[in-house]
Design a protein around this motif. Structure first.
Motif, short mmCIF file in Angstrom:
data_model
loop_
_atom_site.label_atom_id
_atom_site.label_comp_id
_atom_site.label_asym_id
_atom_site.label_seq_id
_atom_site.Cartn_x
_atom_site.Cartn_y
_atom_site.Cartn_z
N PRO A 74 -52.26 -29.13 34.87
CA PRO A 74 -51.41 -27.93 34.69
C PRO A 74 -52.22 -27.33 35.42
CG PRO A 74 -51.18 -29.28 33.24
CD PRO A 74 -52.20 -29.82 33.86
N LYS A 75 -53.15 -26.64 34.71
CA LYS A 75 -53.91 -25.34 34.96
C LYS A 75 -54.13 -25.17 37.14
CE LYS A 75 -56.01 -24.32 30.42
NZ LYS A 75 -55.32 -23.11 30.30
N ALA A 76 -54.19 -25.85 37.53
CA ALA A 76 -55.29 -26.02 38.90
C ALA A 76 -53.49 -26.37 39.49
CB ALA A 76 -55.31 -27.15 39.23
N PHE A 77 -52.64 -26.90 39.08
CA PHE A 77 -51.07 -26.48 39.94
C PHE A 77 -50.58 -25.29 40.01
CE2 PHE A 77 -46.71 -27.54 39.28
CZ PHE A 77 -46.34 -28.07 40.99
N SER A 78 -50.35 -24.58 38.72
CA SER A 78 -49.94 -23.22 38.45
C SER A 78 -51.06 -21.98 39.57
CB SER A 78 -50.20 -22.42 37.24
OG SER A 78 -50.06 -21.63 37.10
N ALA A 79 -51.63 -22.72 39.87
CA ALA A 79 -53.55 -22.08 40.51
C ALA A 79 -53.08 -22.46 41.65
CB ALA A 79 -54.42 -22.19 39.88
N ALA A 80 -52.19 -23.03 42.31
CA ALA A 80 -52.79 -23.50 43.46
C ALA A 80 -51.44 -22.79 43.95
CB ALA A 80 -52.52 -25.17 43.76
N LYS A 81 -50.25 -23.01 42.98
CA LYS A 81 -48.93 -22.41 43.65
C LYS A 81 -48.88 -21.11 44.35
CE LYS A 81 -46.00 -23.57 40.21
NZ LYS A 81 -45.56 -23.89 39.68
N GLY A 82 -49.61 -20.69 43.04
CA GLY A 82 -50.00 -18.91 44.19
C GLY A 82 -50.40 -18.28 45.12
N GLY A 83 -51.67 -19.42 45.97
CA GLY A 83 -51.95 -19.70 47.14
C GLY A 83 -52.56 -20.67 48.03
N ALA A 84 -53.14 -20.63 47.73
CA ALA A 84 -53.87 -22.27 47.93
C ALA A 84 -52.98 -23.09 48.74
CB ALA A 84 -55.11 -22.97 47.57
N GLY A 85 -52.09 -23.60 47.70
CA GLY A 85 -51.56 -24.82 48.11
C GLY A 85 -52.11 -26.20 48.30
N ILE A 86 -53.31 -26.26 47.66
CA ILE A 86 -54.08 -27.69 47.92
C ILE A 86 -55.15 -27.54 46.47
CG2 ILE A 86 -56.11 -28.57 49.03
CD1 ILE A 86 -55.47 -28.27 51.22
N VAL A 87 -54.97 -29.14 45.91
CA VAL A 87 -56.01 -29.10 44.72
C VAL A 87 -56.29 -29.77 44.70
CG1 VAL A 87 -55.78 -29.74 42.45
CG2 VAL A 87 -53.82 -28.39 42.70
N LEU A 88 -57.95 -30.37 45.13
CA LEU A 88 -58.96 -30.66 45.65
C LEU A 88 -59.82 -31.45 44.32
CD1 LEU A 88 -60.24 -32.26 47.80
CD2 LEU A 88 -61.63 -30.21 47.94
N PHE A 89 -59.48 -32.45 44.06
CA PHE A 89 -60.61 -33.32 42.89
C PHE A 89 -61.10 -34.19 43.31
CE2 PHE A 89 -60.53 -36.78 40.37
CZ PHE A 89 -61.64 -36.12 39.56
N SER A 90 -62.68 -32.93 43.66
CA SER A 90 -63.89 -33.56 44.07
C SER A 90 -64.96 -33.52 43.31
CB SER A 90 -63.80 -33.30 45.72
OG SER A 90 -65.10 -33.63 46.36
N PRO A 91 -64.89 -34.69 42.37
CA PRO A 91 -66.30 -33.97 41.20
C PRO A 91 -67.27 -33.47 41.02
CG PRO A 91 -64.69 -36.19 40.79
CD PRO A 91 -64.29 -35.66 42.76
N ALA A 92 -68.13 -33.77 43.14
CA ALA A 92 -69.71 -33.78 42.66
C ALA A 92 -70.51 -33.98 41.76
CB ALA A 92 -69.93 -32.08 42.92
N ALA A 93 -69.61 -35.16 40.83
CA ALA A 93 -70.42 -35.64 39.75
C ALA A 93 -70.21 -37.61 39.69
CB ALA A 93 -70.45 -35.19 38.95
N ALA A 94 -71.17 -38.34 38.73
CA ALA A 94 -70.26 -39.47 38.39
C ALA A 94 -69.43 -38.97 37.51
CB ALA A 94 -71.16 -40.28 38.08
N SER A 95 -69.06 -40.55 37.38
CA SER A 95 -67.69 -40.74 36.66
C SER A 95 -68.21 -41.24 34.58
CB SER A 95 -66.92 -41.11 36.89
OG SER A 95 -67.22 -42.40 36.92
N PHE A 96 -68.77 -41.35 35.12
CA PHE A 96 -69.05 -42.34 33.80
C PHE A 96 -69.75 -41.49 32.14
CE2 PHE A 96 -71.93 -44.00 36.92
CZ PHE A 96 -71.12 -45.32 37.36
N ASP A 97 -69.25 -40.21 32.01
CA ASP A 97 -68.75 -39.57 31.38
C ASP A 97 -67.86 -39.79 30.46
OD1 ASP A 97 -67.57 -38.40 32.39
OD2 ASP A 97 -68.46 -36.09 31.98
N GLN A 98 -66.95 -40.42 30.67
CA GLN A 98 -64.98 -40.40 30.55
C GLN A 98 -64.49 -41.60 31.23
OE1 GLN A 98 -64.24 -36.22 32.25
NE2 GLN A 98 -64.04 -35.35 29.27
#
Length: 428
Positions: A384-408
């Motif tokens: 929700p926070k990323a969506f709100s921020a992207a609406k104000g300018g960038a127009g793109i929410v990029l989920f590119s973690p740069a990390a492995a997933s195994f903690d969650q």
């Protein structure tokens, strides 16, 4: 089909590849013993003789160890230690697929794909090109179906196998008619000791190639160029590829990294006798892969991009390079160096929302470079926070973690599915 009749194998690790390998070995006539350190996994395999390899009476012809289970570093599994002490080879199921195919008389060719990043896309793209060309093929191994579960192909068929460094450490006779090493950047160093050990594991994809084979190698990074120089001293035909300054023109293959992937698939396809027309059509019609720069939702002009496959900084850089400005969601279990190598992309980040075990370390690095950020912990909090921020300018929410997933999450696929679900809910 009793190609392994009279042979005895133990399979250790009964996950995605292990149990199918055990089933296929038994189908091929082998006597099979299985083991997993997890009691529920052992219970699921009760149709087999469930016992540790070290407790099997009599000889074993091999131990098929799940790729994720170490046999040398950082700490070898006890059954791997036993196997080494008793001269029992530790194998990957791709090795046994090769033995089965040759033992059953098929002359089907083998194409192998490795590299730090881009393996899955290149594997899927080459298989797609072969489909366009009408060439019988089966793709799998590190991507998709376990290698040993693939069908036996006719002489004109091609096996397209994604090979991780973990798997390449455990091949003995497997020879790839055409193979590619796409790129090299630090990854899995706990498993291989250092970059030299990691490069040596990757180099094994070219083992046993002769003058009839083709070795394709990326030259967009220094370690790969060193490997190309080494390949020049070997008997196989060497084809160098690069994505720098290139573009595919295909929607599913944006960026220079995908230009390199496409160049690799094209070079391998040519080595397999595919026409230029089929190669071009295959690249143009490739649908892409889930979790690789995949647009999963669009709302109020904001695009949500799922790049969960980016489990290290180098992989994340490929997606980041495709967008001039974006809101970034990143974090998880960082690899060596964290996001230090991504500083050149920080000016593109409108704001970052960090999650996972090492998200706070990522936040600290971003703050050092003046990048607006907030550690939020989870994807549920980030979307929700990323969506709100992207609406104000960038127009793109990029989920590119740069990390492995195994903690969650169990793996990057589940992580990406959760992101996609949350993105669609936010965008509903």
């Amino acid at each position: 089909m009793n190609v392994f009749s009279g042979q005895r194998f133990a399979v250790v690790g009964l996950g995605r590849a292990g149990l199918p390998a055990a089933e296929r070995l038994r189908e091929f006539g082998a006597e099979v013993f299985v083991w997993d350190d997890s009691a529920p996994s052992r219970e699921a395999a009760k149709a087999f003789a469930v016992t540790r390899p070290s407790e099997v009476t009599g000889r074993l012809d091999g131990v098929v160890l799940s790729p994720g289970i170490p046999h040398i570093l950082p700490k070898p599994h006890p059954e791997a230690v036993w196997a080494a002490a008793h001269g029992v080879p530790v194998l990957t199921d791709a090795e046994l697929l090769y033995r089965a195919v040759r033992g059953l008389g098929s002359k089907a060719r083998f194409a192998g794909i490795t590299g730090t990043n881009g393996k899955s896309t290149t594997t899927a793209l080459l298989a797609h090109i072969l489909n366009v060309a009408g060439v019988p093929n089966a793709a799998g191994a590190n991507l998709g179906p376990a290698a040993l579960s693939l069908p036996i192909l006719p002489d004109e068929g091609v096996y397209v196998l994604e090979m991780s460094s973990y798997m390449l450490e455990r091949i003995v006779t497997l020879r790839f008619d055409t193979a590619v090493m796409l790129n090299l950047s630090p990854d899995h160093l706990d498993r291989h000791g250092d970059m030299a050990g990691y490069a040596a594991a990757k180099r094994a994809i070219f083992a046993r190639q002769d003058e009839s084979c083709t070795a394709v190698v990326g030259v967009d990074d220094a370690p790969s160029r060193e490997m190309a120089a080494w390949l020049d001293t070997q008997p196989a035909k060497v084809v160098r590829i690069s994505g720098v300054g290139q573009a595919t023109g295909a929607k599913a293959l944006p960026g220079e990294h995908n230009a390199q992937n496409a160049a690799a698939a094209a070079a391998m396809a040519r080595a397999l006798g595919v026409s230029e027309a089929a190669i071009a059509e295959g690249i143009a019609t490739f649908p892409g892969l889930a979790h690789r720069a995949q647009e999963v939702a669009l709302r109020e002009g904001v695009r949500f991009i799922n790049d969960s496959k980016a489990t290290n900084a180098d992989a994340a850089s490929r997606a980041m390079a495709c967008h001039e400005r974006f809101v970034w969601i990143a974090g998880g279990v960082a690899k060596a160096g964290g996001i230090d190598d991504l500083t050149s992309f920080f000016p593109r980040v409108e704001k970052a929302f960090l999650i996972g075990r090492d998200g706070e370390a990522f936040a600290a690095k971003l703050s050092q470079h003046g990048v607006a950020n907030e550690y939020v912990g989870t994807l549920e909090a980030a979307l929700p926070k990323a969506f709100s921020a992207a609406k104000g300018g960038a127009g793109i929410v990029l989920f590119s973690p740069a990390a492995a997933s195994f903690d969650q999450f169990p793996n990057f696929e589940v992580r990406g599915d959760v992101f996609a679900k949350l993105a669609r809910e936010v965008a509903a």
